[in-house]
Design a protein around this motif. Structure first.
Motif, short mmCIF file in Angstrom:
data_model
loop_
_atom_site.label_atom_id
_atom_site.label_comp_id
_atom_site.label_asym_id
_atom_site.label_seq_id
_atom_site.Cartn_x
_atom_site.Cartn_y
_atom_site.Cartn_z
N ASN A 152 -2.53 1.08 8.29
CA ASN A 152 -1.51 2.13 8.19
C ASN A 152 -1.80 3.29 9.12
O ASN A 152 -1.41 4.43 8.84
N ALA A 153 -2.49 3.02 10.23
CA ALA A 153 -2.89 4.09 11.14
C ALA A 153 -1.69 4.90 11.64
O ALA A 153 -1.81 6.11 11.89
N ALA A 154 -0.54 4.26 11.80
CA ALA A 154 0.64 4.94 12.34
C ALA A 154 1.27 5.92 11.37
O ALA A 154 2.11 6.74 11.75
N TRP A 155 0.89 5.84 10.09
CA TRP A 155 1.47 6.76 9.10
C TRP A 155 0.45 7.26 8.08
O TRP A 155 0.81 7.87 7.08
N ALA A 156 -0.83 7.04 8.30
CA ALA A 156 -1.86 7.43 7.33
C ALA A 156 -1.87 8.93 7.07
O ALA A 156 -2.27 9.37 5.99
N ASP A 157 -1.42 9.72 8.02
CA ASP A 157 -1.41 11.18 7.85
C ASP A 157 -0.17 11.67 7.10
O ASP A 157 -0.06 12.87 6.81
N MET A 158 0.75 10.78 6.79
CA MET A 158 1.95 11.18 6.05
C MET A 158 1.67 11.24 4.56
O MET A 158 1.04 10.35 4.00
N SER A 159 2.14 12.29 3.91
CA SER A 159 2.07 12.38 2.45
C SER A 159 3.47 12.26 1.90
O SER A 159 4.40 12.92 2.39
N LEU A 160 3.64 11.43 0.89
CA LEU A 160 4.95 11.24 0.28
C LEU A 160 5.14 12.11 -0.96
O LEU A 160 6.04 11.86 -1.77
#
Length: 259
Positions: A152-160
């Motif tokens: 999930n490297a492309a979105w690991a910094d996203m918090s839901l």
């Protein structure tokens, strides 16, 4: 009336619980497809709301709440990262469920923009897919092929989380609103992850995902994520917090935090 009426009794008639009642769902299954969108397109979609765009990535999801203690239901939708003043989180911009009581509960109590749809989610060892239909017409479909070597490297910094939603009640006899609150809700602290997998994904969106003639666009599909875990809406973390009241009620929180 022979006695003073307790308005809380009306929840029994409505058929869904009050906003301070905890509930749980063991083995919640969720399929999420992460996408990169067009910033101008996302900003145009958000224009009728009090939120600002915080990221050009968004998520298309389907979740199976089949074991939820209030009753079984499916949830699905499009989640967009947003800001409201100093608050940053995500907004359920489009959302669909398959039970009338859960639609009314989430929409009237917490402001989620839920609508009715038929929802399916299928998972096997080799493939996962889900689709949302209404009256036989596709609203959106998502799929993922799990496999080793994907992450999930492309979105690991996203918090839901937290969810930032508009809790609004229109006037019964006028053009405006009786209540217009910005609420924040974060159940992530109580979620217990049991399994998670990643893989290449696909998404199919239709013109049902549009507001005021603006349809949601995908520039790039970043990948998919499938998870199984125990969900909890606890009193400590699952109950919403009013962070602003746009109608200026001084008894509500966050009046000084308006953007």
């Amino acid at each position: 009336m022979s006695k003073t009426y307790d308005t809380r009794d009306f929840f029994t008639y409505l058929g869904y619980p009050s906003g301070d009642r905890p509930y749980w769902c063991k083995d919640l299954r969720s399929l999420s497809v992460y996408c990169r969108g067009d910033r101008a397109n996302l900003e145009a979609l958000l224009a009728p709301t009090p939120f600002e765009l915080a990221d050009d990535r968004f998520v298309v999801q389907i979740a199976d709440f089949g074991n939820a203690t209030p009753g079984s239901f499916y949830d699905s939708g499009v989640v967009i990262p947003v800001r409201y003043g100093d608050h940053r989180g995500v907004n359920y911009f489009f959302e669909y469920e398959d039970q009338p009581w859960s639609i009314a509960f989430g929409r009237e109590v917490w402001g989620y923009p839920k609508q009715y749809a038929d929802i399916a989610l299928t998972d096997t060892a080799d493939a996962l897919s889900g689709a949302v239909h209404r009256s036989g017409k596709l609203i959106f479909g998502i799929s993922m092929t799990p496999g080793d070597g994907h992450d999930n490297a492309a979105w690991a910094d996203m918090s839901l989380y937290p969810h930032l939603q508009v809790h609004a009640l229109p006037e019964a006899d006028g053009p405006g609103f009786r209540i217009f609150e910005i609420v924040s809700r974060d159940t992530s602290k109580d979620f217990v992850l049991k399994h998670r997998s990643f893989g290449p994904a696909a998404v199919e969106l239709t013109d049902a995902l549009s507001v005021n003639g603006v349809g949601l666009k995908v520039v790039e599909v970043l990948g998919g994520e499938f998870s199984v875990g125990d969900y909890a809406c606890t009193v400590e973390n699952g109950i919403s917090t009013v962070i602003d009241d746009l109608l200026g009620d001084p008894s509500r929180a966050g009046a000084s935090e308006r953007p």
